[in-house]
Design a protein around this motif. Structure first.
Motif, PDB file in Angstrom:
ATOM      1  N   ARG A   1       0.843  -1.205   0.000  1.00  0.00           N
ATOM      2  CA  ARG A   1       0.000   0.000   0.000  1.00  0.00           C
ATOM      3  C   ARG A   1       0.873   1.248   0.000  1.00  0.00           C
ATOM      4  N   THR A   2       1.925   1.215   0.814  1.00  0.00           N
ATOM      5  CA  THR A   2       2.857   2.347   0.839  1.00  0.00           C
ATOM      6  C   THR A   2       3.519   2.528  -0.518  1.00  0.00           C
TER       7      THR A   2
ATOM      8  N   ALA B   1       1.026   4.061  -3.029  1.00  0.00           N
ATOM      9  CA  ALA B   1       0.821   5.492  -2.806  1.00  0.00           C
ATOM     10  C   ALA B   1       2.014   6.296  -3.298  1.00  0.00           C
TER      11      ALA B   1
ATOM     12  N   GLU C   1       1.922   6.484  -7.143  1.00  0.00           N
ATOM     13  CA  GLU C   1       0.960   7.457  -7.657  1.00  0.00           C
ATOM     14  C   GLU C   1       1.490   8.873  -7.522  1.00  0.00           C
ATOM     15  N   ARG C   2       2.171   9.156  -6.409  1.00  0.00           N
ATOM     16  CA  ARG C   2       2.729  10.501  -6.227  1.00  0.00           C
ATOM     17  C   ARG C   2       3.817  10.775  -7.264  1.00  0.00           C
TER      18      ARG C   2
END
Length: 217
Positions: free
Chosen positions: A150-151, A154, A157-158
């Motif tokens: 999950r990290t 994220a 995506e950034r």
């Protein structure tokens, strides 16, 4: 490298030994010599060795492999274990506690150097962008980031939103480390360093008992 009789020499430089200057006398000899030196490079160690080529030439090889510098971003037991593991390997290791410190260290990376990002703060995305290179640059070194899937998603995506391309994102090793069943910080450090070694040698890690080809070649 030079012919054993000193009559000709060939210099091969670059992270993947792609830049060739000089000649050992014949193109076939040069090509075979370059191939053998690249095989030696996968061992990851500086070496002086006499090699007899299939073309019949004896050459003296002086291979210099730079000592990796490992930059660890983030505190904790895993950081301590990574520093200890780097010491066992003869690598240089240090911590970077701020974005500015980490960014400066990664900007000076050679192909041999390693970033292990333990801190999940989005501010450190800038350090990864530096490691991946800007414009026509492709970046240097091994870029690893700890964290859950999950990290990682994220972060991905950034970075995409910041303009990093898919092919450059593929250079980030995350979650960093081999699937060894590591539980402790020391075991996690071994798994991370193991992935670095595998990536540097171009190997797909597997048990030696089922691997094909010469061991350690």
């Amino acid at each position: 490298m030079t012919r054993a009789d000193g009559s000709a020499s060939l210099a091969i430089t670059g992270g993947d030994l792609d830049d060739v200057e000089g000649s050992l006398g014949f193109a076939t000899v040069d090509a075979e010599a370059a191939s053998r030196v690249r095989q030696l490079l996968r061992r990851g160690a500086t070496v002086t060795e006499r090699v007899t080529l299939e073309a019949g030439a004896d050459v003296l090889v002086d291979l210099w492999v730079p000592v990796p510098t490992m930059v660890i971003v983030g505190p904790g037991a895993i950081a301590d274990a990574l520093i200890a593991q780097a010491g066992l390997l003869g690598w240089v290791a240090g911590r970077a506690d701020t974005v500015a410190e980490a960014d400066a260290a990664v900007a000076a990376f050679t192909d041999a150097d390693v970033l292990v990002l333990l801190d999940h703060d989005p501010a450190f995305d800038a350090v990864l962008r530096t490691g991946l290179g800007h414009g026509a640059g492709t970046g240097r070194g091994f870029l690893g980031a700890l964290g859950s899937r999950r990290t990682q998603a994220a972060r991905r995506e950034r970075l995409l939103a910041a303009g990093v391309t898919e092919d450059r994102l593929a250079r980030i090793h995350g979650p960093v480390g081999l699937d060894l069943g590591a539980r402790t910080p020391a075991e996690t450090a071994v798994s991370i360093v193991g992935e670095v070694l595998a990536a540097r040698s171009g190997r797909d890690p597997s048990a030696l008992g089922v691997a094909a080809g010469p061991i350690g070649a």
